[in-house]
Structure formats: C-alpha cells, structure tokens
Write an enzyme that holds these catalytic residues in place. Structure first.
Site, PDB file in Angstrom:
ATOM      1  N   PHE A  38       0.835  -1.200   0.000  1.00  0.00           N
ATOM      2  CA  PHE A  38       0.000   0.000   0.000  1.00  0.00           C
ATOM      3  C   PHE A  38       0.869   1.249   0.000  1.00  0.00           C
ATOM      4  O   PHE A  38       0.660   2.180  -0.792  1.00  0.00           O
ATOM      5  CB  PHE A  38      -0.926  -0.005   1.219  1.00  0.00           C
ATOM      6  N   SER A  84      -1.548  10.675  10.224  1.00  0.00           N
ATOM      7  CA  SER A  84      -0.742   9.463  10.115  1.00  0.00           C
ATOM      8  C   SER A  84       0.731   9.848  10.091  1.00  0.00           C
ATOM      9  O   SER A  84       1.094  10.998   9.823  1.00  0.00           O
ATOM     10  CB  SER A  84      -1.103   8.704   8.842  1.00  0.00           C
ATOM     11  N   GLU A 114      10.037   4.273  20.331  1.00  0.00           N
ATOM     12  CA  GLU A 114       8.947   3.455  20.885  1.00  0.00           C
ATOM     13  C   GLU A 114       8.627   2.336  19.908  1.00  0.00           C
ATOM     14  O   GLU A 114       8.919   2.441  18.714  1.00  0.00           O
ATOM     15  CB  GLU A 114       7.680   4.300  21.084  1.00  0.00           C
ATOM     16  N   LYS A 116       6.054   0.349  17.572  1.00  0.00           N
ATOM     17  CA  LYS A 116       4.831   0.670  16.826  1.00  0.00           C
ATOM     18  C   LYS A 116       3.887  -0.520  16.968  1.00  0.00           C
ATOM     19  O   LYS A 116       4.099  -1.568  16.372  1.00  0.00           O
ATOM     20  CB  LYS A 116       5.138   0.937  15.356  1.00  0.00           C
ATOM     21  N   ASP A 118       0.631  -2.831  16.585  1.00  0.00           N
ATOM     22  CA  ASP A 118      -0.202  -3.118  15.416  1.00  0.00           C
ATOM     23  C   ASP A 118      -1.642  -3.373  15.861  1.00  0.00           C
ATOM     24  O   ASP A 118      -2.099  -4.506  15.977  1.00  0.00           O
ATOM     25  CB  ASP A 118       0.353  -4.342  14.679  1.00  0.00           C
ATOM     26  N   GLU A 174      -3.133   2.790  21.227  1.00  0.00           N
ATOM     27  CA  GLU A 174      -3.526   1.721  20.321  1.00  0.00           C
ATOM     28  C   GLU A 174      -4.347   0.689  21.087  1.00  0.00           C
ATOM     29  O   GLU A 174      -3.952   0.252  22.182  1.00  0.00           O
ATOM     30  CB  GLU A 174      -2.274   1.048  19.746  1.00  0.00           C
ATOM     31  N   TYR A 227       0.784   8.986  23.655  1.00  0.00           N
ATOM     32  CA  TYR A 227       0.884  10.397  23.257  1.00  0.00           C
ATOM     33  C   TYR A 227      -0.121  11.223  24.046  1.00  0.00           C
ATOM     34  O   TYR A 227      -1.307  10.911  24.060  1.00  0.00           O
ATOM     35  CB  TYR A 227       0.629  10.530  21.753  1.00  0.00           C
ATOM     36  N   LYS A 313       9.094   0.590   9.639  1.00  0.00           N
ATOM     37  CA  LYS A 313       8.352  -0.667   9.659  1.00  0.00           C
ATOM     38  C   LYS A 313       9.285  -1.855   9.428  1.00  0.00           C
ATOM     39  O   LYS A 313      10.142  -1.818   8.540  1.00  0.00           O
ATOM     40  CB  LYS A 313       7.246  -0.648   8.607  1.00  0.00           C
ATOM     41  N   CYS A 407     -17.866 -32.605  -4.325  1.00  0.00           N
ATOM     42  CA  CYS A 407     -17.433 -32.756  -2.941  1.00  0.00           C
ATOM     43  C   CYS A 407     -16.396 -33.877  -2.844  1.00  0.00           C
ATOM     44  O   CYS A 407     -16.639 -34.988  -3.340  1.00  0.00           O
ATOM     45  CB  CYS A 407     -18.633 -33.067  -2.046  1.00  0.00           C
ATOM     46  N   CYS A 410     -18.207 -36.878  -0.621  1.00  0.00           N
ATOM     47  CA  CYS A 410     -19.408 -37.632  -1.019  1.00  0.00           C
ATOM     48  C   CYS A 410     -19.686 -37.570  -2.510  1.00  0.00           C
ATOM     49  O   CYS A 410     -20.583 -38.271  -3.005  1.00  0.00           O
ATOM     50  CB  CYS A 410     -20.629 -37.144  -0.228  1.00  0.00           C
ATOM     51  N   CYS A 425     -21.040 -28.011  -0.238  1.00  0.00           N
ATOM     52  CA  CYS A 425     -21.671 -29.279  -0.612  1.00  0.00           C
ATOM     53  C   CYS A 425     -23.096 -29.290  -0.076  1.00  0.00           C
ATOM     54  O   CYS A 425     -23.307 -29.142   1.131  1.00  0.00           O
ATOM     55  CB  CYS A 425     -20.871 -30.444  -0.029  1.00  0.00           C
ATOM     56  N   CYS A 431     -23.140 -36.620   3.698  1.00  0.00           N
ATOM     57  CA  CYS A 431     -21.731 -36.238   3.597  1.00  0.00           C
ATOM     58  C   CYS A 431     -21.114 -36.383   4.988  1.00  0.00           C
ATOM     59  O   CYS A 431     -21.444 -35.609   5.896  1.00  0.00           O
ATOM     60  CB  CYS A 431     -21.613 -34.800   3.100  1.00  0.00           C
TER      61      CYS A 431
END
Length: 673
Positions: A38, A84, A114, A116, A118, A174, A227, A313, A407, A410, A425, A431
């Site tokens: 991204f 961000s 610090e 980060k 997730d 977070e 923060y 990162k 399937c 079966c 299925c 089954c």
C-alpha cells in the site's frame, strides 16, 4: 511511458487500487494487501501527481486519510487532528529523517524511540480525572464515538489515580488484541465456521466496531497509550508526559527509550526486530519522536503528517517453498476450504507445511500450478498464507490448480450462491464430515454442553450409533461399554450430561441445530420472537424479517431448513426425548412488552445502572437499542456528559430526552404487556 494518455491511465489505476484498499482496510477491516505494498503504491501515485500536476484531483486518495468510520456510531470531531506518520522501511531513510531534523533545528535534540503497536488507533478524552469520550481515528478529522465499547477494556482507567493531571486532556494510543486472545477467538471462529481474523489488528478493529459492548468485553482487548495532548501538560518533553501518565493509571509501554544519537536509534531498531517476537501483542515497527515539545512545534507538520516523527516498519517475514498439492476440507455447514500442502519450510520460528487458500477466487488470482515456488507469509505472524508465486522459477510445473466441482467426501456437485465467495456441498444428510460436524457443534459448551469431543463423535459415528443429533439420545450404557476406550465412569458421565442437556434453554438448542447463518445472537432473537419451535417452523418470510437483525438471507435459510421433511422429523424426535423447544415460563416472565415498538438511544454515564445494563433492560422490555439519533428515535435515555452531537440532533428532530429516574419510572407505569 509513451504519452500523456498512458500516464493518466496509470494514475487512475493507482487511485482505483488505493481507494479499494483503503475501504477494505478502514471500513471492512479486511485488508487484501500488505502495508508495504500500500505504502509503495501511495508513494508512486504521489510522485506521479507531483510530476504531472495537470492530473490533480481533490478526490485522490493521496489527498486524504482513509476512514474507519461507521454509520452505526455517532461522529465526533477531533479537537486535535489525528494525522498518520510517514512510513519507511530502511534505516537509510531513518538517517535522512535524523539529519533533516538536525539541520532544521540547528541545536541538540533527543529522539524518543517506541515500538509501533499493530492495533487500531484511539483517542481518549479525560475531564476531571474521568474518561468522558473515546474516539476512533476516522478520517483524521472526525471519528466514531466508541466510548461504551472502550469502557469495557480493563487496562483503560475510567477514573485516574494519583494527582497532577490536567483538568482536561487527551491521550492517544492503540487498542490491541493480545496474541493469546487472538488465537482463542480464531479457534472458536474456526469451530463455528466463521471467517478467521487475518491478524490481531483486524480483530481489534472489528471488535471495537461491535454494536454490542458485551461482545467487546468478552474479547479482552488491551490498550497501550503513547501520546499526551492538552493545554496544561505536566512536562515540556514527550517522554516526561508519558512517565507522568503512567502514574495516573495508564498503560504506557516500558520499552520507550530516549536516544541521544543515531547509533542508539539504530541499536534500538535492531534489538526489537528480534525481541518483538517475544511480546504478548503484535508490533510492526518502531516510532521515533522528537522529545522536546518546543522542538516539535518548531518542526511543525506537512498536510498529512508531523515533521517531528517517523515510523520505521519491520520487514514481514516470508519464505519461499514448493506447492506440492491442494486438498479440500469440508466443514459442518458444507463449506469447502482449499488447503495448500507445502514443502515444509521454517517461518517465524515454526515449520509451516500447510496454508489456507480460502476460496476459488484466491486460487484463480494467484494462478497456481502444482510444483510452483510460492511465497508464504504469516498473516499477523500466526496464520500462514500464500502471497504470491515466483513465476521466474517455473520450469517443470504440473497442472494448473482448478477449484473442484464435486465434494471430495461424497461426490455431490458443489454449489456457489450468488454474492458469496465460498462453494459448499449441499448433501448435508449423507456427507460424513457434515454429519459429524453438525453433531460436534451440537455438543459444544456454547450449545448443548454434552460431555464429548470430536474424537468421541468420530468413534460413535464409526460404530454406527449416531447419524444425526437426535441419535445421541438413543445411546445406552451397553452400547458404550462394548466400545474401546469407554470405561464405566466415562459412560455414566456422558449419559448424565445427555440427560442434563435436556434442560438446555430453547435459544441455545436453536443455536445448536446448526441452521446456516443462525448464530447465538440470531438464535436468541428468534427464540424470543416466536417463543416455540412450532411457531418458528410455520413463520413466513415477512414474519421472519420483521424480527430485529433478521435479513432476507437468514430468513431464506430458516425457511429452507424447515421445508426439509427430515429436519422436521429430527425436531419431532428431540421433542419426544424431552428437550426444551419453547421459551421457559421464567424467561418469558423476565421479558415484557412495555417498550415494544420503541427505538431508544442511550447517551452519557449513569449512576443506578451501567450502559450495558440499560441496553439489556430495554431489550428485555421489547425495545430496540440504536447507537445514533434519527427521525425514528422515540426518546433518548440520557445520563451525565451526554454527547453534544446527540443533543443537537435531539433538538433538531424534537426527540424527547429522559433521565434514568424517569426511565425506570416509565417501566413501572408503562405496563402494556
């Protein structure tokens, strides 16, 4: 690029991809690309837009921050923008940040390093030492008011300890789901054949957007704060303010370090790139912030991020290995899950041999062939997934992987319903994995709580004793004793738990039946709406969809279930065996119709009951809880610190506001049941 048309096409394609990924990440909490991919695409777009300003567009994803806002929550404007951070994946760029800062300040400075974390960002507002509001990041300008959900997180203080805190301030951090809890939830979701969370971040984000705070409380979220903002902060340094916040009861990470030079920053990065794997929560990098607030103000901001901070990162750990084969698993509802069988490879400390391929669309998108060299990552470093194929390594490969049409258990022709990604299925009666899966679901603790597990279900099935859930109640002591691994005590314990299960409330039995799309919450709503199995069996689609949260898909599934003679026969047998197929008198007595037809919004803090208790009271009395004020709202139950946006809407629409004393009196007098 050959001409301007080509350049414009590339820019438009990048915008389309980034907009879709933004939506998947922030709104659906279901990202389909890595953070790095991204970020790289965003940088590519920004570079092209800078080079070719004639293609500028104010709606470009480069011009705004993605939103995680939900229409189900009240929107609140941030007092301070939640911007961000600029991301980097190389120490060289961190050094550039350090050198750039040194030139801009032209004086000594310190950097606070610090981890980060997730998770999902949160802003907490405190007034007079009490938590008054919790707001998600949203688009950076406005976010969702998730105060009711955040109040369930035990690591977030509702009332501060100690002294010296400002009368009003904001602290950001977070919201996280610890690894152990993430694994527990995914095990349960797997057992219920629900989609697994890809990583703790998605799980935390999805949990925080739950409309029922009780569900949030069950998932045991955590919060790390990093923060502090306000007008009268106790220190002139970032580090000092967080140390003060720690004394007030906040969970401030103890891994922060004040770095005097770039070498200390580099050492910190390299240490935590390894040690983070031993932490109880997910991390994906390092955040560096200038320590002195005066210097932060001097450096200022760009349009989208502060100049006094940067995020480094970590590289996602991945491995390359060979795809040996693809197998297909059949779940209890018939859903087919393709599984990649891999040449064993060491990844993030464990040997990976298998990875889920999810569905036919994923297989087609990857263009997989048997023998391909594939890239494997661990989503959130827990769930192995194939992220790509090394096409340059294709020399002697086998057949193209195509999703099966029948399937594997079966042989029935598979079905894929419109709008759904999964194949399933339809042969649920014959089954074997579906038969055993339904029985395994029926006996679980959250359903009928019968004292056996999957291995025992397998043994009883292989012995010919069970072919559906009703058969459980025909098993005798003599049947068990002749089987291997069954002693007298275990047999009697099982039979006792079977007998005890006959007292299980109707709503849990309804969930235990395993009707497609009927989970615990839906089962409870159906049970109280129709009160007994006969009424539910005879319900029309209009009657079903009139029940809160029952849409067309669920209604059609219920109609299909009861249209099958074999299901009606199964219900008749359970009735004969004495199971609870109607709401008990005690349960009905607890519920009333005093608030039937009323839509109620709760806002503020209360003295006599918690918000969750008031929501339960409204539901028990036939009312409907909603999170936002609209023209259809009948009244607002307001406590202290009622949300200003709700108050404004109430005045706009002329909606009545009552306090908790008036509400409780209403329940005493409004006896319409």
């Amino acid at each position: 690029m050959s001409n301007m048309n080509d350049i414009e096409s590339v820019i438009k394609e990048l915008r389309t991809d980034l907009e879709r990924w933004n939506y998947e990440y922030y709104v659906l909490s279901a990202p389909t690309v890595s953070d790095r991919e991204f970020d790289e695409k965003m940088k590519e777009l920004q570079a092209l837009e800078a080079q070719y300003p004639e293609f500028a567009d104010s709606s470009s994803p480069s011009q705004r921050v993605g939103s995680d806002s939900s229409k189900e929550f009240e929107q609140v404007e941030h007092q301070y923008l939640m911007l961000s951070l600029s991301n980097t994946y190389s120490e060289g760029e961190v050094l550039d940040f350090y050198d750039r800062t040194a030139r801009a300040l032209n004086e000594p400075f310190e950097v606070v390093a610090e981890l980060k974390y997730d998770g999902t960002s949160i802003s907490l507002i405190y007034e007079g030492g009490r938590l008054v509001r919790a707001i998600t990041r949203g688009d950076g300008t406005r976010g969702d008011d998730v105060t009711a959900n955040v109040r369930t997180i035990r690591s977030i203080p509702l009332r501060l300890r100690g002294e010296g805190y400002p009368d009003k301030f904001e602290i950001r951090g977070e919201i996280l789901l610890p690894w152990a809890e993430f694994e527990r939830i995914n095990r349960q979701r797997e057992a219920d054949e629900e989609p697994l969370f890809a990583n703790p971040r998605n799980a935390a984000s999805g949990t925080l957007k739950q409309l029922n705070p009780a569900i949030v409380a069950e998932r045991r979220l955590d919060a790390y704060l990093y923060y502090l903002l306000g007008e009268s902060l106790p220190s002139d340094t970032h580090y000092g303010n967080l140390e003060a916040a720690r004394t007030w009861g906040f969970k401030v990470p103890d891994v922060m370090r004040v770095c005097k030079d770039f070498k200390e920053i580099s050492d910190y990065i390299r240490y935590w790139d390894v040690e983070r794997k031993n932490l109880p929560v997910a991390t994906d990098g390092i955040v560096l912030k200038i320590n002195l607030l005066r210097q932060q103000r001097a450096l200022g901001y760009t349009a989208k991020s502060p100049r006094w901070a940067i995020a480094f990162k970590f590289q996602a750990e991945k491995a390359e290995t060979r795809l040996n084969s693809v197998s297909y698993q059949v779940g209890r509802t018939g859903v087919i899950t393709p599984v990649a069988n891999l040449e064993p490879v060491l990844l993030a400390g464990t040997v990976v041999k298998r990875a889920s391929l999810h569905n036919a669309d994923i297989i087609a998108e990857l263009d997989l062939h048997i023998g391909d060299m594939v890239y494997v990552e661990k989503g959130g470093e827990i769930i192995p997934k194939i992220t790509g194929v090394d096409r340059d390594a294709r020399l002697l490969i086998g057949d193209k992987v195509r999703f099966i049409g029948k399937c594997p258990e079966c042989g029935a022709e598979l079905i894929r319903e419109e709008g759904e990604a999964a194949h399933y299925c339809p042969n649920e009666r014959n089954c074997p994995p579906q038969i055993k899966g339904k029985i395994e679901h029926f006996v679980t603790r959250r359903a009928m709580n019968i004292n056996i597990g999957p291995e025992t279900v397998e043994d009883l099935y292989n012995a010919g004793l069970i072919r559906n859930v009703a058969d459980l109640y025909t098993i005798r002591f003599a049947d068990l004793i002749r089987l291997e691994r069954w002693a007298e005590k275990s047999a009697r314990n099982f039979l006792e738990s079977l007998e005890e299960s006959k007292k299980t409330p109707f709503e849990r039995l309804l969930f235990a039946l395993g009707i497609r799309y009927v989970g615990e919450t839906v089962a409870k709503k159906l049970a109280y709406a129709f009160e007994n199995i006969d009424s539910l069996e005879q319900a029309t689609i209009d009657e079903l969809t009139a029940v809160d949260e029952i849409g067309d898909r669920i209604a059609q599934s219920i109609l299909k279930y009861f249209a099958d003679d074999r299901n009606r026969e199964l219900i008749a047998r359970l009735k004969d065996y004495g199971l609870q197929l109607q709401i008990s008198t005690e349960a009905k007595n607890v519920r009333t119709a005093r608030l039937k037809g009323l839509t109620i919004v709760i806002s503020g803090t209360f003295a006599m009951h918690s918000r969750d208790e008031y929501k339960a009271i409204i539901e028990q009395n036939g009312g409907k809880n909603t999170g936002s004020v609209s023209k259809t709202t009948d009244f607002i139950l307001a406590g202290d610190n009622m949300g200003p946006a709700k108050l404004e809407k109430a005045r706009k629409y002329g909606i009545k506001i009552i306090n908790e004393t008036e509400f409780l009196n209403l329940l005493q007098t409004n006896d319409t049941d």
